[in-house]
Design a protein around this motif. Structure first.
Motif, PDB file in Angstrom:
ATOM      1  N   LEU A   2       0.834  -1.194   0.000  1.00 31.83           N
ATOM      2  CA  LEU A   2       0.000   0.000   0.000  1.00 31.83           C
ATOM      3  C   LEU A   2       0.870   1.247   0.000  1.00 31.83           C
ATOM      4  O   LEU A   2       1.754   1.397   0.829  1.00 31.83           O
ATOM      5  N   LEU A  52      -3.951   8.367   1.058  1.00 34.76           N
ATOM      6  CA  LEU A  52      -4.748   7.370   1.772  1.00 34.76           C
ATOM      7  C   LEU A  52      -5.729   8.083   2.681  1.00 34.76           C
ATOM      8  O   LEU A  52      -5.335   8.835   3.578  1.00 34.76           O
ATOM      9  N   THR A  54      -8.751   7.873   5.470  1.00 40.39           N
ATOM     10  CA  THR A  54      -9.252   6.965   6.493  1.00 40.39           C
ATOM     11  C   THR A  54     -10.700   7.282   6.823  1.00 40.39           C
ATOM     12  O   THR A  54     -11.139   8.437   6.726  1.00 40.39           O
ATOM     13  N   GLU A  77     -15.484   4.305  -5.216  1.00 39.75           N
ATOM     14  CA  GLU A  77     -14.694   3.202  -5.769  1.00 39.75           C
ATOM     15  C   GLU A  77     -15.346   2.703  -7.055  1.00 39.75           C
ATOM     16  O   GLU A  77     -14.657   2.411  -8.049  1.00 39.75           O
ATOM     17  N   LYS A  83      -9.565   3.243  -4.443  1.00 39.23           N
ATOM     18  CA  LYS A  83      -9.398   1.808  -4.235  1.00 39.23           C
ATOM     19  C   LYS A  83      -9.472   1.555  -2.730  1.00 39.23           C
ATOM     20  O   LYS A  83      -8.691   2.123  -1.961  1.00 39.23           O
ATOM     21  N   LEU A  84     -10.439   0.734  -2.314  1.00 39.96           N
ATOM     22  CA  LEU A  84     -10.626   0.489  -0.888  1.00 39.96           C
ATOM     23  C   LEU A  84      -9.712  -0.632  -0.401  1.00 39.96           C
ATOM     24  O   LEU A  84      -9.546  -1.649  -1.075  1.00 39.96           O
ATOM     25  N   TYR A  85      -9.156  -0.434   0.780  1.00 41.24           N
ATOM     26  CA  TYR A  85      -8.344  -1.437   1.462  1.00 41.24           C
ATOM     27  C   TYR A  85      -8.970  -1.674   2.829  1.00 41.24           C
ATOM     28  O   TYR A  85      -8.915  -0.785   3.688  1.00 41.24           O
ATOM     29  N   PRO A  86      -9.585  -2.841   3.033  1.00 43.92           N
ATOM     30  CA  PRO A  86     -10.273  -3.102   4.302  1.00 43.92           C
ATOM     31  C   PRO A  86      -9.386  -2.845   5.509  1.00 43.92           C
ATOM     32  O   PRO A  86      -8.215  -3.229   5.535  1.00 43.92           O
ATOM     33  N   LYS A  87      -9.951  -2.151   6.498  1.00 44.43           N
ATOM     34  CA  LYS A  87      -9.304  -1.832   7.767  1.00 44.43           C
ATOM     35  C   LYS A  87      -8.150  -0.843   7.630  1.00 44.43           C
ATOM     36  O   LYS A  87      -7.484  -0.542   8.625  1.00 44.43           O
ATOM     37  N   LYS A  88      -7.906  -0.358   6.427  1.00 41.04           N
ATOM     38  CA  LYS A  88      -6.817   0.610   6.229  1.00 41.04           C
ATOM     39  C   LYS A  88      -7.336   1.940   5.710  1.00 41.04           C
ATOM     40  O   LYS A  88      -6.927   2.995   6.175  1.00 41.04           O
ATOM     41  N   ALA A  90      -9.032   4.205   2.069  1.00 41.52           N
ATOM     42  CA  ALA A  90      -9.282   4.293   0.633  1.00 41.52           C
ATOM     43  C   ALA A  90      -8.153   5.075  -0.026  1.00 41.52           C
ATOM     44  O   ALA A  90      -7.824   6.181   0.403  1.00 41.52           O
ATOM     45  N   LEU A  91      -7.569   4.494  -1.040  1.00 45.07           N
ATOM     46  CA  LEU A  91      -6.464   5.124  -1.751  1.00 45.07           C
ATOM     47  C   LEU A  91      -6.999   5.894  -2.950  1.00 45.07           C
ATOM     48  O   LEU A  91      -7.771   5.369  -3.757  1.00 45.07           O
TER      49      LEU A  91
END
Length: 236
Positions: A2, A52, A54, A77, A83-88, A90-91
């Motif tokens: 990431l 990124l 949050t 998205e 682009k979503l990253y679970p628990k992190k 969205a980029l």
């Protein structure tokens, strides 16, 4: 892996033309407010590619819970902006070279055809284009690149609309967000293009005033097509 987040100021939450209007006197739904806030930041590059975002940070910025934030991020998205990253988080996706190539190719197909069909141009179109050109000059003098990009897009959209093909008009409208985002990015990367873009708009307008469809199409091709060289470079 990431990519790291960038530390950027959080733009204030605002409504967006893509957000459904709430009834008079009522605030838009929370998810719509988050959607408008993030989308505006992505389009005007307050949130640049590689940032990124949050859920907690966006919830605090807009003043909502995390549930509507998740809903808004899913919508963005689906539109290809994040682009979503679970628990992190969205980029924010950068504008890719392939996207630039695809948008330029589509614009040329639509706009060269539309500018030919707009000849002979009615006075209403010529007056509106002159008004937008003057507005763009004022915005450029003030250094408001997001406004310049929006007015740039309106200039071309007016020509497409006056071509009288509703199907092409709706197709062109689907490019709106990509055009705005690319426009701001290109002006940041190539500030010398601002004055050139305005001069090229004036050339298009002069050709329309003269009733010369071939010259108008040549001006449009030169104006839109120059972005192709960016495809050989890095994403913006």
């Amino acid at each position: 892996m990431l990519p790291p987040s960038l530390s950027l100021p959080v733009p204030p939450a605002q409504t967006s033309p893509h957000t459904p209007h709430a009834a008079p006197g009522r605030r838009p739904p929370a998810a719509d407010r988050v959607y408008a806030h993030v989308k505006r930041g992505v389009l005007d590059r307050s949130y640049q590619g590689g940032t990124l975002l949050t859920e907690g940070g966006l919830a605090d910025a807009v003043g909502v819970s995390r549930t509507p934030v998740r809903e808004a991020l899913l919508r963005l998205e689906a539109e290809g902006l994040l682009k979503l990253y679970p628990k992190k988080g969205a980029l924010v996706l950068p504008v890719s070279a392939q996207e630039i190539a695809d948008v330029v190719e589509t614009r040329l197909l639509i706009e060269e055809h539309a500018v030919r069909k707009a000849v002979p141009a009615p006075d209403a179109l010529l007056d509106r284009l002159a008004e937008l050109l003057a507005e763009q000059r004022r915005q450029a003098a003030a250094g408001d690149l997001a406004a310049v990009a929006a007015t740039d897009r309106c200039f071309h959209a007016e020509i497409v609309r006056h071509a009288g093909n509703d199907i092409l008009g709706r197709l062109y409208d689907q490019l709106r967000d990509r055009q705005l985002r690319m426009g701001v990015a290109v002006m940041h990367a190539h500030p010398d293009r601002i004055a050139k873009n305005i001069a090229e708009h004036a050339g298009i307008l002069d050709a329309l005033r003269g009733g010369d469809a071939d010259a108008a199409a040549r001006h449009v091709h030169q104006h839109v097509g120059w972005v192709r060289h960016l495809v050989r470079g890095d994403a913006i």
